[in-house]
Design a protein around this motif. Structure first.
Motif, short mmCIF file in Angstrom:
data_model
loop_
_atom_site.label_atom_id
_atom_site.label_comp_id
_atom_site.label_asym_id
_atom_site.label_seq_id
_atom_site.Cartn_x
_atom_site.Cartn_y
_atom_site.Cartn_z
N ALA A 1 0.86 -1.19 0.00
CA ALA A 1 0.00 0.00 0.00
C ALA A 1 0.90 1.24 0.00
N PRO A 2 1.19 1.82 -1.17
CA PRO A 2 2.08 2.98 -1.25
C PRO A 2 1.59 4.14 -0.38
N ILE A 3 2.50 4.78 0.31
CA ILE A 3 2.15 5.89 1.20
C ILE A 3 1.44 7.00 0.44
N ASP A 4 1.90 7.32 -0.76
CA ASP A 4 1.29 8.43 -1.51
C ASP A 4 -0.16 8.13 -1.87
N VAL A 5 -0.49 6.85 -2.09
CA VAL A 5 -1.87 6.48 -2.41
C VAL A 5 -2.75 6.63 -1.18
N VAL A 6 -2.25 6.19 -0.03
CA VAL A 6 -3.01 6.32 1.22
C VAL A 6 -3.25 7.80 1.53
N GLU A 7 -2.21 8.62 1.33
CA GLU A 7 -2.35 10.05 1.59
C GLU A 7 -3.36 10.69 0.63
N ARG A 8 -3.40 10.20 -0.61
CA ARG A 8 -4.35 10.72 -1.58
C ARG A 8 -5.78 10.40 -1.17
N VAL A 9 -6.00 9.20 -0.61
CA VAL A 9 -7.33 8.83 -0.13
C VAL A 9 -7.76 9.80 0.97
N HIS A 10 -6.88 10.05 1.92
CA HIS A 10 -7.20 10.97 3.01
C HIS A 10 -7.52 12.37 2.48
N ALA A 11 -6.72 12.82 1.51
CA ALA A 11 -6.92 14.17 0.98
C ALA A 11 -8.26 14.29 0.25
N VAL A 12 -8.59 13.30 -0.55
CA VAL A 12 -9.85 13.33 -1.30
C VAL A 12 -11.04 13.31 -0.36
N VAL A 13 -11.00 12.48 0.68
CA VAL A 13 -12.11 12.38 1.62
C VAL A 13 -12.26 13.68 2.41
N ARG A 14 -11.14 14.29 2.80
CA ARG A 14 -11.22 15.55 3.55
C ARG A 14 -11.84 16.66 2.70
N GLU A 15 -11.53 16.67 1.42
CA GLU A 15 -12.10 17.68 0.53
C GLU A 15 -13.61 17.58 0.44
N LEU A 16 -14.15 16.39 0.71
CA LEU A 16 -15.60 16.19 0.67
C LEU A 16 -16.25 16.46 2.03
N GLY A 17 -15.46 16.90 2.98
CA GLY A 17 -16.01 17.30 4.27
C GLY A 17 -16.26 16.20 5.27
N VAL A 18 -15.64 15.05 5.09
CA VAL A 18 -15.80 13.95 6.05
C VAL A 18 -14.42 13.47 6.51
N GLU A 19 -14.42 12.63 7.53
CA GLU A 19 -13.18 12.12 8.10
C GLU A 19 -12.97 10.65 7.73
N VAL A 20 -11.70 10.26 7.66
CA VAL A 20 -11.35 8.87 7.39
C VAL A 20 -11.12 8.14 8.70
N SER A 21 -11.81 7.03 8.85
CA SER A 21 -11.61 6.22 10.05
C SER A 21 -10.59 5.11 9.79
N ARG A 22 -10.62 4.53 8.57
CA ARG A 22 -9.68 3.46 8.23
C ARG A 22 -9.52 3.37 6.72
N VAL A 23 -8.31 3.08 6.28
CA VAL A 23 -8.01 2.89 4.86
C VAL A 23 -7.28 1.58 4.68
N ARG A 24 -7.74 0.76 3.75
CA ARG A 24 -7.04 -0.47 3.37
C ARG A 24 -7.03 -0.55 1.85
N VAL A 25 -5.86 -0.36 1.26
CA VAL A 25 -5.74 -0.44 -0.19
C VAL A 25 -4.53 -1.30 -0.53
N ARG A 26 -4.54 -1.83 -1.73
CA ARG A 26 -3.40 -2.61 -2.22
C ARG A 26 -3.23 -2.37 -3.72
N LYS A 27 -2.02 -2.48 -4.16
CA LYS A 27 -1.72 -2.31 -5.58
C LYS A 27 -2.14 -3.55 -6.34
N VAL A 28 -2.96 -3.36 -7.37
CA VAL A 28 -3.42 -4.47 -8.20
C VAL A 28 -2.64 -4.51 -9.51
#
Length: 272
Positions: A199-226
């Motif tokens: 799970a690349p750090i930049d991808v996890v950070e992008r998830v957090h950034a996108v969710v914050r822009e929509l006005g909500v908080e991230v509780s947990r992220v689980r992603v993997r490179k396919v």
């Protein structure tokens, strides 16, 4: 289409690889150089691996079906695995030949350095193309770089074998074989990393950034490179107390759509 473009690129790489390989094979057979023989054998492996790369690339483009719910992206891993298998076989053949010929004097003709030098042209073009193309060709590109390194060593070694002693040519063959084993080990580590669901750090950070822009908080992220540029997983978001079910579903849809624009396919869950 992207598929057609990549297909044409791989076909061109195959033709360049075959052209360079034929030149080296002819030089090794007519000139008798062991160093150019190693060079020629890896050229054969190079042509086989790029053809297999194209095969697995086509397989990876198949849509999801009954037993591949997330698609066939992982089929693309057959390319680097095939590369390791082919070059391992080549390394074994070369090792056997060098052991068998150890201590037996031989003559090196001018054909070996000449045709090894001519083969630099098509391989140089192939390296440039593979490095600028899709990144799934990275392993192939790495082994193609070996062809250029081998050409330099085999040219110098065969010239030394022709002008001074066959032992210089034989030493060059040993150097090339050692480098091939080094590349095999390095590429094996890269393949293991690709299989580890990183799970690349930049991808996890992008998830957090996108969710914050929509006005909500991230509780947990689980992603993997396919595959290159594609990630899958799940995200749990936290909405404000009092948010209705309809509003929560609307937010989930927005999160999924926005992340999909970045190549991140996720299932979104909501917790109050």
């Amino acid at each position: 289409m992207e598929r057609d473009r990549v297909g044409r690129t791989i076909l061109l790489l195959v033709l360049l690889s075959v052209a360079g390989g034929l030149l080296k094979i002819y030089g090794s057979l007519t000139g008798g150089s062991r160093a150019v023989f190693v060079d020629a054998m890896t050229s054969i492996g190079n042509s086989v691996t790029i053809a297999l790369t194209y095969k697995y690339f086509r397989e990876s483009l198949k849509p999801p079906d009954l037993d591949h719910h997330y698609g066939h992206y992982k089929m693309l891993m057959g390319a680097p695995v095939s590369t390791l298998m082919v070059y391992s076989f080549v390394a074994g053949v070369v090792l056997f030949d060098l052991v068998e010929s150890y201590g037996s004097p031989y003559k090196v003709g001018y054909e070996s350095p000449l045709f090894a030098a001519l083969a630099v042209v098509p391989y140089g073009v192939a390296v440039a193309i593979s490095k600028s193309s899709r990144s799934f060709l990275a392993v192939y590109g790495g082994f193609t770089v070996i062809e250029l390194i081998e050409s330099s060593v085999s040219i110098a070694s065969s010239l030394g074998g022709m002008a001074v002693s066959y032992t210089i040519d034989y030493a060059g063959a040993l150097v090339l074989l050692g480098y091939l084993f080094f590349e095999l080990v390095s590429s094996f580590r890269e393949v293991i990393l690709s299989y580890s669901d990183v799970a690349p750090i930049d991808v996890v950070e992008r998830v957090h950034a996108v969710v914050r822009e929509l006005g909500v908080e991230v509780s947990r992220v689980r992603v993997r490179k396919v595959a290159d540029g594609l990630y899958q997983g799940d995200v749990v978001i936290r909405v404000k107390p009092g948010t209705s079910v309809d509003e929560a579903h609307a937010i989930m849809d927005k999160v999924e759509k926005e992340l999909a624009k970045h190549g991140i396919e996720v299932v979104v869950h909501v917790e109050p």
